[in-house]
Each structure stands twice: as C-alpha cells, then as structure tokens.
Design a protein around this motif. Structure first.
Motif, PDB file in Angstrom:
ATOM      1  N   UNK A   6       0.937  -1.064   0.095  1.00  0.00           N
ATOM      2  CA  UNK A   6       0.127   0.098   0.205  1.00  0.00           C
ATOM      3  C   UNK A   6       0.892   1.174   0.052  1.00  0.00           C
ATOM      4  N   UNK A   7       1.907   1.382   0.789  1.00  0.00           N
ATOM      5  CA  UNK A   7       2.820   2.416   0.888  1.00  0.00           C
ATOM      6  C   UNK A   7       3.462   2.661  -0.099  1.00  0.00           C
ATOM      7  N   UNK A   8       3.900   1.397  -0.744  1.00  0.00           N
ATOM      8  CA  UNK A   8       4.792   1.540  -2.200  1.00  0.00           C
ATOM      9  C   UNK A   8       4.016   2.113  -3.412  1.00  0.00           C
ATOM     10  N   UNK A   9       2.528   1.624  -3.495  1.00  0.00           N
ATOM     11  CA  UNK A   9       1.798   2.170  -4.320  1.00  0.00           C
ATOM     12  C   UNK A   9       1.265   3.627  -4.080  1.00  0.00           C
ATOM     13  N   UNK A  10       1.326   4.114  -2.937  1.00  0.00           N
ATOM     14  CA  UNK A  10       0.810   5.367  -2.685  1.00  0.00           C
ATOM     15  C   UNK A  10       2.004   6.259  -3.007  1.00  0.00           C
ATOM     16  N   UNK A  11       3.334   6.018  -2.464  1.00  0.00           N
ATOM     17  CA  UNK A  11       4.368   6.857  -3.084  1.00  0.00           C
ATOM     18  C   UNK A  11       4.323   6.947  -4.409  1.00  0.00           C
ATOM     19  N   UNK A  12       4.289   5.663  -5.156  1.00  0.00           N
ATOM     20  CA  UNK A  12       4.683   5.947  -6.685  1.00  0.00           C
ATOM     21  C   UNK A  12       3.556   6.704  -7.198  1.00  0.00           C
ATOM     22  N   UNK A  13       2.333   6.397  -6.821  1.00  0.00           N
ATOM     23  CA  UNK A  13       1.254   7.453  -7.450  1.00  0.00           C
ATOM     24  C   UNK A  13       1.223   8.775  -7.159  1.00  0.00           C
ATOM     25  N   UNK A  14       1.663   8.983  -5.887  1.00  0.00           N
ATOM     26  CA  UNK A  14       1.699  10.551  -5.649  1.00  0.00           C
ATOM     27  C   UNK A  14       2.909  11.183  -6.100  1.00  0.00           C
ATOM     28  N   UNK A  77     -10.191  -5.028   4.008  1.00  0.00           N
ATOM     29  CA  UNK A  77      -9.649  -6.035   2.892  1.00  0.00           C
ATOM     30  C   UNK A  77      -8.670  -5.354   1.948  1.00  0.00           C
ATOM     31  N   UNK A  78      -8.191  -4.468   2.421  1.00  0.00           N
ATOM     32  CA  UNK A  78      -7.057  -3.707   1.470  1.00  0.00           C
ATOM     33  C   UNK A  78      -6.237  -4.538   0.839  1.00  0.00           C
ATOM     34  N   UNK A  79      -5.452  -5.618   1.706  1.00  0.00           N
ATOM     35  CA  UNK A  79      -4.666  -6.409   1.181  1.00  0.00           C
ATOM     36  C   UNK A  79      -5.335  -7.426   0.013  1.00  0.00           C
ATOM     37  N   UNK A  80      -6.481  -7.667   0.530  1.00  0.00           N
ATOM     38  CA  UNK A  80      -7.145  -8.898  -0.511  1.00  0.00           C
ATOM     39  C   UNK A  80      -7.610  -8.131  -1.840  1.00  0.00           C
ATOM     40  N   UNK A  81      -7.642  -6.704  -2.063  1.00  0.00           N
ATOM     41  CA  UNK A  81      -7.920  -6.024  -3.124  1.00  0.00           C
ATOM     42  C   UNK A  81      -6.950  -5.124  -3.623  1.00  0.00           C
ATOM     43  N   UNK A  82      -5.602  -5.308  -3.033  1.00  0.00           N
ATOM     44  CA  UNK A  82      -4.456  -4.334  -3.452  1.00  0.00           C
ATOM     45  C   UNK A  82      -4.185  -4.399  -5.048  1.00  0.00           C
ATOM     46  N   UNK A  83      -4.594  -5.444  -5.673  1.00  0.00           N
ATOM     47  CA  UNK A  83      -4.246  -5.268  -7.439  1.00  0.00           C
ATOM     48  C   UNK A  83      -5.301  -4.314  -7.808  1.00  0.00           C
ATOM     49  N   UNK A  84      -6.636  -4.231  -7.226  1.00  0.00           N
ATOM     50  CA  UNK A  84      -7.570  -3.306  -7.524  1.00  0.00           C
ATOM     51  C   UNK A  84      -7.278  -2.085  -7.305  1.00  0.00           C
ATOM     52  N   UNK A  85      -6.757  -1.677  -6.003  1.00  0.00           N
ATOM     53  CA  UNK A  85      -6.573  -0.367  -5.557  1.00  0.00           C
ATOM     54  C   UNK A  85      -5.242   0.204  -6.210  1.00  0.00           C
ATOM     55  N   UNK A  86      -4.275  -0.837  -7.034  1.00  0.00           N
ATOM     56  CA  UNK A  86      -3.051  -0.383  -7.818  1.00  0.00           C
ATOM     57  C   UNK A  86      -3.775   0.237  -9.131  1.00  0.00           C
ATOM     58  N   UNK A  87      -4.866  -0.559  -9.523  1.00  0.00           N
ATOM     59  CA  UNK A  87      -5.230  -0.043 -10.727  1.00  0.00           C
ATOM     60  C   UNK A  87      -6.141   1.070 -10.605  1.00  0.00           C
ATOM     61  N   UNK A  88      -6.902   1.307  -9.785  1.00  0.00           N
ATOM     62  CA  UNK A  88      -7.628   2.686  -9.331  1.00  0.00           C
ATOM     63  C   UNK A  88      -6.564   3.781  -9.239  1.00  0.00           C
ATOM     64  N   UNK A  89      -5.538   3.566  -8.694  1.00  0.00           N
ATOM     65  CA  UNK A  89      -4.481   4.680  -8.486  1.00  0.00           C
ATOM     66  C   UNK A  89      -3.892   5.054  -9.937  1.00  0.00           C
ATOM     67  N   UNK A  90      -3.643   3.915 -10.674  1.00  0.00           N
ATOM     68  CA  UNK A  90      -3.084   4.128 -12.062  1.00  0.00           C
ATOM     69  C   UNK A  90      -4.231   4.745 -13.007  1.00  0.00           C
ATOM     70  N   UNK A  91      -5.307   4.242 -12.794  1.00  0.00           N
ATOM     71  CA  UNK A  91      -6.557   4.954 -13.909  1.00  0.00           C
ATOM     72  C   UNK A  91      -6.533   6.496 -13.483  1.00  0.00           C
TER      73      UNK A  91
END
Length: 224
Positions: A6-14, A77-91
């Motif tokens: 989660x932190x890696x995704x947040x740092x990359x997206x921000x 359930x953030x860990x279970x849906x991490x791939x979706x969260x990453x997709x949402x952040x990318x979009x």
C-alpha cells in the motif's frame, strides 16, 4: 523499515502526480498571462482567464489521490484488493493527467472570445472512457467483497456467491461496453461527425449499461 505494498503504491502514485504538477507549472510559465479558459459545446471560446487556472486539475488530482489512499489504508480488506487499488490509482493518475494536459493544450490556442478552435476533440471522450472500461472490466471478477470497491449493495454484501457472480458478469459487460464505446467513437470520427452531443450520448448510454445492468443482474441472483 520495509514498506508494504500500500505504501509503495501510494508513494509511486503521489510521486507521479507531483511530477505532473511540476511539469504543468513549467508549461504554464510558457503561456501568456491571459489564455482561453472557457468553451461552449462547439469549442467556441467564451472567456479568457489567468494561465494559472491550468493548475487547478493537477492540484485537485494530487489531493484526491492523497485522500483516497488515506481511506484505502483503513480498509479491512485492503490487502485482498491491493491489485484493484493499484489499478484505481493508475487510472486516476493516467486519465487525470491526460485530461489536465488536454486542458493545458487548449489554453495555448490563440483564440479570442467568440472564435472557434480549428480542431474538434470530442471523439476522445468516449474513446478514453472505453479504454478505461476495458481495463476495469478485466479486474472486476477478481474483486473480493469489501465496503469500498465494486458493486456494493445490500444483497451482494450479504451473499458471497451473489458478489462473485455479479462481478464476473460485470467484468464481461464492462469490457464489451468499452469495446463498443471505442468502436462508436472511431466510427463517428471516421464519418466526420463533430457534434459533441453524439459523443456524449454514446458515452452516457454505455455508462448506464455498465452501472445498472450488473445491479439488475445482482438483484436477480441475490439468493444464489
């Protein structure tokens, strides 16, 4: 300390949005003080404004992502849906950046109030929407039950099988809708249609299918 996904995704997206904002600032500095900032449905310039208006969307995107990650970080359930969260952040990052630069490029046009832009860009609206639908549709079947992502209605949240069936069906409908939207955009562009209304109607029809058809399907399978 090792960072979690989660932190890696947040740092990359921000970081992407910060770079986008810096690039937008540098671009705005090359614009004249007054630029076209408002257009009607036919892309006739209706008003001039400060060049700094071009930074509103890049700043807003940065805030939206920061707030979104704050909420996602508290999801059970953030860990279970991490791939979706990453997709949402990318979009959010990709589509937001594309729209913000589209606006910035419009501001560079040397038009005065009452004058029309030489080129029309409305075909990009359904085209981008269709591309986003295809990406989301491929991930919807993998979304696990949660309170933040997916078709969250009482009967899907109470019934695991209903949730699964709904999102498998929604994935197919969303991909098909995306392909149809892109095809419609390209056909309208090929025949030389420049009417904004047609592009918006196509987008709204396909958006309605994506939103409501899976909900109707889910209700029909609420006791699955």
């Amino acid at each position: 300390m090792k960072l979690d996904t989660m932190k890696k995704t947040a740092i990359a997206s921000l970081s992407m949005m910060i770079v986008n904002l810096i690039a937008a600032v540098l671009y705005v500095l090359t614009l004249p003080d007054l630029v076209p900032t408002q257009f009607d449905e036919k892309l006739n310039c209706t008003a001039l404004g400060s060049r700094w208006n071009g930074l509103l969307l890049p700043v807003l995107l940065l805030i939206i992502l920061a707030v979104a990650f704050l909420f996602f970080s508290r999801s059970k359930n953030r860990d279970k849906n991490m791939h979706v969260i990453k997709l949402a952040a990318f979009l959010i990052s990709a589509v937001g950046a594309a729209v913000s630069w589209f606006i910035l490029f419009l501001m560079r046009n040397d038009v005065q109030p009452g004058e029309m832009l030489d080129k029309q860009f409305w075909w990009m609206l359904p085209f981008l929407f269709g591309a986003v639908c295809i990406l989301i549709g491929n991930y919807l079947p993998t979304v696990r039950k949660n309170l933040m992502l997916g078709y969250r209605v009482p009967w899907t949240l109470k019934n695991e099988q209903c949730w699964k069936l709904t999102h498998q069906f929604a994935g197919r409908i969303t991909v098909i809708s995306g392909l149809l939207t892109i095809a419609a955009a390209l056909i309208l562009k090929a025949v030389g249609t420049e009417q904004m209304e047609l592009y918006i109607i196509v987008t709204i029809i396909l958006l309605t299918l994506v939103v409501f058809v899976p909900l109707i399907y889910s209700f029909a399978h609420r006791n699955a």
